[in-house]
Structures are given as structure tokens and as C-alpha cells.
Design a protein around this motif. Structure first.
Motif, PDB file in Angstrom:
ATOM      1  N   LYS A 110       0.803  -1.226   0.000  1.00  0.00           N
ATOM      2  CA  LYS A 110       0.000   0.000   0.000  1.00  0.00           C
ATOM      3  C   LYS A 110       0.835   1.275   0.000  1.00  0.00           C
ATOM      4  O   LYS A 110       1.824   1.388   0.726  1.00  0.00           O
ATOM      5  CB  LYS A 110      -0.910   0.017   1.230  1.00  0.00           C
ATOM      6  CG  LYS A 110      -1.993  -1.029   1.179  1.00  0.00           C
ATOM      7  CD  LYS A 110      -2.786  -1.026   2.480  1.00  0.00           C
ATOM      8  CE  LYS A 110      -3.874  -2.093   2.436  1.00  0.00           C
ATOM      9  NZ  LYS A 110      -4.565  -2.194   3.738  1.00  0.00           N
ATOM     10  N   ILE A 111       0.386   2.223  -0.830  1.00  0.00           N
ATOM     11  CA  ILE A 111       0.968   3.568  -0.860  1.00  0.00           C
ATOM     12  C   ILE A 111      -0.136   4.536  -0.472  1.00  0.00           C
ATOM     13  O   ILE A 111      -1.195   4.550  -1.091  1.00  0.00           O
ATOM     14  CB  ILE A 111       1.496   3.900  -2.269  1.00  0.00           C
ATOM     15  CG1 ILE A 111       2.721   3.045  -2.580  1.00  0.00           C
ATOM     16  CG2 ILE A 111       1.827   5.381  -2.395  1.00  0.00           C
ATOM     17  CD1 ILE A 111       3.168   3.124  -4.018  1.00  0.00           C
ATOM     18  N   MET A 112       0.104   5.320   0.567  1.00  0.00           N
ATOM     19  CA  MET A 112      -0.916   6.275   1.002  1.00  0.00           C
ATOM     20  C   MET A 112      -0.648   7.613   0.307  1.00  0.00           C
ATOM     21  O   MET A 112       0.414   8.203   0.466  1.00  0.00           O
ATOM     22  CB  MET A 112      -0.860   6.414   2.525  1.00  0.00           C
ATOM     23  CG  MET A 112      -1.969   7.251   3.101  1.00  0.00           C
ATOM     24  SD  MET A 112      -2.112   6.966   4.888  1.00  0.00           S
ATOM     25  CE  MET A 112      -2.591   8.606   5.423  1.00  0.00           C
ATOM     26  N   GLY A 113      -1.615   8.031  -0.516  1.00  0.00           N
ATOM     27  CA  GLY A 113      -1.423   9.261  -1.289  1.00  0.00           C
ATOM     28  C   GLY A 113      -2.714  10.043  -1.412  1.00  0.00           C
ATOM     29  O   GLY A 113      -3.808   9.496  -1.269  1.00  0.00           O
ATOM     30  N   MET A 114      -2.578  11.329  -1.678  1.00  0.00           N
ATOM     31  CA  MET A 114      -3.761  12.178  -1.793  1.00  0.00           C
ATOM     32  C   MET A 114      -4.481  11.912  -3.121  1.00  0.00           C
ATOM     33  O   MET A 114      -3.839  11.670  -4.146  1.00  0.00           O
ATOM     34  CB  MET A 114      -3.376  13.652  -1.704  1.00  0.00           C
ATOM     35  CG  MET A 114      -4.593  14.571  -1.552  1.00  0.00           C
ATOM     36  SD  MET A 114      -4.151  16.313  -1.562  1.00  0.00           S
ATOM     37  CE  MET A 114      -3.902  16.601   0.178  1.00  0.00           C
ATOM     38  N   THR A 115      -5.806  11.970  -3.091  1.00  0.00           N
ATOM     39  CA  THR A 115      -6.584  11.772  -4.317  1.00  0.00           C
ATOM     40  C   THR A 115      -6.334  12.942  -5.270  1.00  0.00           C
ATOM     41  O   THR A 115      -5.949  14.034  -4.851  1.00  0.00           O
ATOM     42  CB  THR A 115      -8.097  11.751  -4.012  1.00  0.00           C
ATOM     43  OG1 THR A 115      -8.436  12.994  -3.403  1.00  0.00           O
ATOM     44  CG2 THR A 115      -8.460  10.609  -3.092  1.00  0.00           C
ATOM     45  N   LEU A 116      -6.618  12.665  -6.528  1.00  0.00           N
ATOM     46  CA  LEU A 116      -6.457  13.681  -7.566  1.00  0.00           C
ATOM     47  C   LEU A 116      -7.363  14.886  -7.298  1.00  0.00           C
ATOM     48  O   LEU A 116      -6.944  16.040  -7.414  1.00  0.00           O
ATOM     49  CB  LEU A 116      -6.833  13.046  -8.902  1.00  0.00           C
ATOM     50  CG  LEU A 116      -6.159  13.549 -10.165  1.00  0.00           C
ATOM     51  CD1 LEU A 116      -4.655  13.449 -10.057  1.00  0.00           C
ATOM     52  CD2 LEU A 116      -6.664  12.759 -11.363  1.00  0.00           C
ATOM     53  N   THR A 117      -8.601  14.605  -6.907  1.00  0.00           N
ATOM     54  CA  THR A 117      -9.574  15.692  -6.724  1.00  0.00           C
ATOM     55  C   THR A 117      -9.197  16.605  -5.559  1.00  0.00           C
ATOM     56  O   THR A 117      -9.527  17.776  -5.566  1.00  0.00           O
ATOM     57  CB  THR A 117     -11.004  15.146  -6.472  1.00  0.00           C
ATOM     58  OG1 THR A 117     -10.919  14.126  -5.493  1.00  0.00           O
ATOM     59  CG2 THR A 117     -11.624  14.617  -7.737  1.00  0.00           C
ATOM     60  N   ALA A 118      -8.500  16.068  -4.567  1.00  0.00           N
ATOM     61  CA  ALA A 118      -8.117  16.909  -3.426  1.00  0.00           C
ATOM     62  C   ALA A 118      -6.819  17.663  -3.687  1.00  0.00           C
ATOM     63  O   ALA A 118      -6.469  18.578  -2.939  1.00  0.00           O
ATOM     64  CB  ALA A 118      -7.995  16.062  -2.171  1.00  0.00           C
ATOM     65  N   GLY A 119      -6.067  17.269  -4.746  1.00  0.00           N
ATOM     66  CA  GLY A 119      -4.829  17.986  -5.053  1.00  0.00           C
ATOM     67  C   GLY A 119      -3.605  17.115  -5.214  1.00  0.00           C
ATOM     68  O   GLY A 119      -2.498  17.604  -5.394  1.00  0.00           O
ATOM     69  N   GLN A 126      -2.718   6.803  -8.140  1.00  0.00           N
ATOM     70  CA  GLN A 126      -4.027   6.897  -8.799  1.00  0.00           C
ATOM     71  C   GLN A 126      -4.240   5.679  -9.700  1.00  0.00           C
ATOM     72  O   GLN A 126      -3.304   5.219 -10.347  1.00  0.00           O
ATOM     73  CB  GLN A 126      -4.028   8.189  -9.618  1.00  0.00           C
ATOM     74  CG  GLN A 126      -5.373   8.816  -9.816  1.00  0.00           C
ATOM     75  CD  GLN A 126      -6.004   9.291  -8.520  1.00  0.00           C
ATOM     76  OE1 GLN A 126      -5.303   9.778  -7.641  1.00  0.00           O
ATOM     77  NE2 GLN A 126      -7.306   9.126  -8.407  1.00  0.00           N
ATOM     78  N   LYS A 127      -5.490   5.177  -9.739  1.00  0.00           N
ATOM     79  CA  LYS A 127      -5.798   3.944 -10.481  1.00  0.00           C
ATOM     80  C   LYS A 127      -5.381   3.996 -11.961  1.00  0.00           C
ATOM     81  O   LYS A 127      -4.927   3.006 -12.523  1.00  0.00           O
ATOM     82  CB  LYS A 127      -7.300   3.637 -10.411  1.00  0.00           C
ATOM     83  CG  LYS A 127      -7.638   2.531  -9.423  1.00  0.00           C
ATOM     84  CD  LYS A 127      -7.495   1.149 -10.068  1.00  0.00           C
ATOM     85  CE  LYS A 127      -7.478  -0.010  -9.100  1.00  0.00           C
ATOM     86  NZ  LYS A 127      -6.267  -0.208  -8.313  1.00  0.00           N
ATOM     87  N   VAL A 134       0.167  -1.337  -9.950  1.00  0.00           N
ATOM     88  CA  VAL A 134       1.149  -2.217  -9.314  1.00  0.00           C
ATOM     89  C   VAL A 134       1.007  -2.163  -7.788  1.00  0.00           C
ATOM     90  O   VAL A 134       1.193  -3.157  -7.096  1.00  0.00           O
ATOM     91  CB  VAL A 134       2.580  -1.811  -9.734  1.00  0.00           C
ATOM     92  CG1 VAL A 134       3.623  -2.646  -9.005  1.00  0.00           C
ATOM     93  CG2 VAL A 134       2.759  -1.965 -11.247  1.00  0.00           C
ATOM     94  N   TRP A 135       0.702  -0.973  -7.272  1.00  0.00           N
ATOM     95  CA  TRP A 135       0.533  -0.807  -5.831  1.00  0.00           C
ATOM     96  C   TRP A 135      -0.914  -0.419  -5.545  1.00  0.00           C
ATOM     97  O   TRP A 135      -1.659  -0.077  -6.459  1.00  0.00           O
ATOM     98  CB  TRP A 135       1.507   0.251  -5.305  1.00  0.00           C
ATOM     99  CG  TRP A 135       2.921  -0.175  -5.494  1.00  0.00           C
ATOM    100  CD1 TRP A 135       3.642  -1.009  -4.681  1.00  0.00           C
ATOM    101  CD2 TRP A 135       3.791   0.174  -6.589  1.00  0.00           C
ATOM    102  NE1 TRP A 135       4.907  -1.199  -5.203  1.00  0.00           N
ATOM    103  CE2 TRP A 135       5.028  -0.480  -6.376  1.00  0.00           C
ATOM    104  CE3 TRP A 135       3.665   0.967  -7.727  1.00  0.00           C
ATOM    105  CZ2 TRP A 135       6.109  -0.367  -7.244  1.00  0.00           C
ATOM    106  CZ3 TRP A 135       4.734   1.088  -8.599  1.00  0.00           C
ATOM    107  CH2 TRP A 135       5.948   0.418  -8.354  1.00  0.00           C
ATOM    108  N   GLN A 136      -1.256  -0.468  -4.273  1.00  0.00           N
ATOM    109  CA  GLN A 136      -2.634  -0.208  -3.880  1.00  0.00           C
ATOM    110  C   GLN A 136      -2.676   1.145  -3.176  1.00  0.00           C
ATOM    111  O   GLN A 136      -2.028   1.323  -2.153  1.00  0.00           O
ATOM    112  CB  GLN A 136      -3.036  -1.332  -2.915  1.00  0.00           C
ATOM    113  CG  GLN A 136      -4.493  -1.550  -2.782  1.00  0.00           C
ATOM    114  CD  GLN A 136      -4.755  -2.578  -1.699  1.00  0.00           C
ATOM    115  OE1 GLN A 136      -3.963  -3.517  -1.476  1.00  0.00           O
ATOM    116  NE2 GLN A 136      -5.845  -2.401  -0.990  1.00  0.00           N
TER     117      GLN A 136
END
Ligand SMILES: *Cc1c(COP(=O)(O)O)cnc(C)c1O
Length: 393
Positions: A110-119, A126-127, A134-136
Motif C-alpha cells: 500500500k501507498i498512502m497518497g492524496m486523491t487527484l480531486t483533493a490535489g 491513482q488507479k 502495481v501498488w494499492q
């Protein structure tokens, strides 16, 4: 040039660039010296590998050039070569981020990242990006009320999901990021902390934004945004027994790329030296002053600025205002018709579609390079207001 077709396009683009007011926060105008180095005969050379460990002969000058570029990158951010390593070969920002994941995170983790819509950026898991295949991605956003990061919520999410790596640093987030809080969260859940400073690296270099280096394990950055260099990227990694630098070097080459673009590395070296000069500090501070002037004036004129302002080079503006204004797509098109270039953008809690979102994103680095100051940005704000008001349905 002998090739008139391409020459004419270059001339036309030069004219276009000169004519418009450029408010795209990820663009800038590089110096002549950067262009000379970028277009130099270093482009002819194959240099697969790293200095003194290449797969081709004839590397006397390329080795020196890459070492110089690395030394300048460390110096710019006041990093000791004993504590930090830097890779200057990434072809651009997205592949640099991909290389970090490839080097440090097992497929499927797992990679914790900000969504596209939030910035966040596509390359933060991103999917539609390989980084989300490759990562979730463990997605996070901003607090719907304050439109800023909520560190308590982030910690809760991180403890539940236990990501292998957390990404901080964004594409459309106007505020300061609390890197110390991110470090605490990463330590609590046992994740690497990667800061992607692509957008604000120049502000860090100029002392106009907090430095992530005290807290991050890895820092990535593009070189063509606020750093005002040619297109490219840097990956900084902390040197310790985890051998992050070795893993990332291997991920770049042979993991992901072939030969480095040596002309690009020459251009980056030139830009990094320019960024070390005292004038660059003044430039970085002016970028933020200008962004604050732009945001303040637009707010005064009745527009909603996301999060109520900015601490950086960019602002997000709600042009839709729950139907009282106009969609971001129309705003972008109307402004372009009037010589102001910006981009439509989603806003936190977006209710419209990403293709026709509620807002626009504007930034000051490019026009600050051209010498514009606060009073110029007040005038630009009034012009924007006038254009958008006239365009309201
Ligand atoms: C611009 C940007 C990138 C990608 O850079 P490219 O050079 O366009 O690949 C990555 N991350 C962030 C946060 C960015 O703003």
C-alpha cells in the motif's frame, strides 16, 4: 534553422508565450544559459550507468558533469553528502516517483497518497497510473470544512491501513504541509515518508516554504517548475543502513530507464547554480507575496478562495460557487480568450465532474520570473474578476 516548418512553430510559440499572462503554477521561464546547456552536444552521448560505473567508453566529461549536478543539488538544499544522496537521472517527475516505489515498496503493497480531486498527483497511486495498478493506493483528502489536511484523520487512516509508504506534497494544495506531523504518522505505522516537492521545491530552496529534509526519508522533485530548470527530476534519499539510495539508483537504472539525458542534466546543473544565488531567494519570496496579493484581491472581489488563501505559489478558486458563478471549464476558456492562461481544477468536495470542475488553479512563478510584483497581481485579479463576471450565465 534549415527546417523552416519547425522553426516557424518555435517562433510562433515564442510569440504566444510572450503575449499571454501565464498563471499555470507548474510552468516557468528558464534562462538562456539553461537552454544552451539543454541543447548542447551532451545530448549526443550515451552514459548508461552512473559516474565511474558506465556501460560505454568516453565518459570523462559526462562523469564530471553528473557529479557537478549532484553536488549542486545537495548544496542548494544545504544537505551534507554524508547524510543525503541524490539521483539526477529521472527523465521527469512521474518516472521519479515510480522509481521510488519500485525501489522501496513490494508490488501489491500500500501507498498512502492524496486523491487527484483533493490535489494529489496521478503518480501518487491513482488507479489510471501504473502507480495505482502495481501498488494499492490508500487515498486521503482534505478536511471538508477547513479544506486543509487533518492530521488526526490521517493518523487514524494510516494506523488502520498500515501503508508501506506515505506521500506528502501535492499538485494543487495551496497551504504549508506539516512535515513533522507526517513523520510522526509514518513512524507510528512503520511507513517510509516520501515528500514530493515538485511544485514548491523552488520555494524551499529560496527559504519561502518549510523544508521537508528534516523529516522525510525520500524527497522527489521536478526541476522545471519553481526550480526554473529544464524538464527533469531529482530524487534525494537519506543515507543510512537501509541503503535507500542504492535501491533507488537501481530502480532508475537498470530498473526503469536506459541512458540518462546528459543535455538535460547539463541544463539542470546550470539551473541549480542559478537557484543558489541570493537573487533566487528574493524571487522565491516574491512568488509567495504575489500569490497572496492575487488571492486577497479576488476574495475581496467576491470569489471564494479554497482554504481561504495561500502560503505558497498557487491558489485554487471556486468559480462555480454553487451555481452563482460559472464552471471551471468556461472560466479557463474565457480567461484564455482574454490572454490569461490558467487551468480548470477540481475543488475539495467536488460536486461536478473532473472534466468540467468547479474551479480554476492559478500560480505566480512564471509571471514573477518576468518581474511582476504585488501591484501587477492586484491588476491581474481585477482583470480576472471583470472577465469572469461578464461571462456569468
Ligand atoms: C508535476 C508533478 C509531477 C510530475 O511531473 P512530470 O514531470 O510532469 O512527470 C509529480 N508530482 C507532483 C506533485 C507534480 O506536481
Amino acid at each position: 534553422m534549415k527546417d523552416k516548418q519547425v522553426e516557424n512553430l518555435i517562433k510562433a510559440e515564442e510569440k504566444r508565450q510572450k503575449k499571454v499572462i501565464n498563471l499555470i503554477p507548474s510552468e516557468n521561464y528558464v534562462s538562456k544559459d539553461v537552454l544552451i546547456a539543454l541543447g548542447s552536444i551532451f545530448d549526443n552521448k550515451y552514459a548508461e550507468g552512473y559516474p565511474h560505473a558506465r556501460y560505454y567508453g568516453g565518459q570523462t566529461n559526462t562523469d564530471k558533469l553528473e557529479e557537478l549536478c549532484k553536488a549542486r543539488a545537495l548544496k542548494l538544499f544545504k544537505l551534507s553528502p554524508k547524510e543525503w544522496a541524490v539521483n539526477v537521472q529521472p527523465l521527469s517527475g512521474a518516472p521519479a516517483n515510480l522509481a521510488v516505489y519500485l525501489g522501496l515498496v513490494l508490488p501489491g503493497e500500500k501507498i498512502m497518497g492524496m486523491t487527484l480531486t483533493a490535489g494529489g498527483h496521478l503518480s501518487h497511486g491513482q488507479k489510471v497510473s501504473i502507480t495505482g495498478k502495481v501498488w494499492q493506493q490508500v487515498p486521503y483528502g482534505v478536511d471538508p470544512k477547513t479544506e486543509t489536511l487533518n492530521y488526526d484523520e490521517l493518523k487514524k487512516l494510516a494506523m488502520e491501513e498500515k501503508p508501506a509508504l506515505i506521500v506528502a506534497g501535492y499538485t494543487a494544495y495551496p497551504r504549508v504541509v506539516d512535515f513533522k506531523k507526517f513523520r510522526e504518522i509514518a513512524d507510528a505505522c512503520g511507513a517510509y515518508l516520501m515528500v514530493d516537492m515538485s511544485h514548491f521545491a523552488g520555494l524551499v530552496a529560496g527559504g519561502a516554504y518549510p523544508t521537508p529534509f528534516k523529516y522525510a526519508d525520500v524527497v522527489t522533485s521536478t526541476t522545471h517548475k519553481t526550480l526554473r530548470g529544464p524538464r527533469g527530476a531529482l530524487i534525494f534519499s537519506k543515507k543510512d543502513d537501509r541503503k535507500l539510495d542504492k535501491k533507488i539508483d537501481k530502480a532508475i537504472f537498470p530498473g526503469l530507464q536506459g541512458g540518462p539525458h546528459m543535455g538535460q542534466i547539463a541544463g539542470i546543473a546550470v539551473a541549480l547554480k542559478e537557484d543558489t544565488a541570493p537573487a533566487f531567494k528574493t524571487y522565491a519570496k516574491q512568488i509567495v507575496k504575489n500569490a497572496r496579493a492575487l488571492a486577497g484581491e479576488l476574495e475581496k472581489l467576491g470569489w471564494r478562495i479554497i482554504s481561504g488563501g495561500t502560503d505558497s505559489h498557487l491558489i485554487l478558486m471556486d468559480t462555480w460557487m454553487e451555481g452563482k458563478g460559472l464552471p471551471g471549464k468556461d472560466a479557463e476558456a474565457l480567461l484564455e480568450k482574454n490572454g490569461i492562461i490558467c487551468n480548470k481544477n477540481t475543488i475539495p468536495g467536488e460536486t461536478r465532474s473532473p472534466f468540467d470542475p468547479s474551479g480554476i488553479r492559478m500560480g505566480t512563478p512564471a509571471e514573477t520570473t518576468r518581474g511582476r510584483k504585488e501591484k501587477d497581481f492586484l491588476a491581474i485579479a481585477r482583470k480576472i474578476d471583470k472577465i469572469l463576471r461578464a461571462g456569468k450565465k
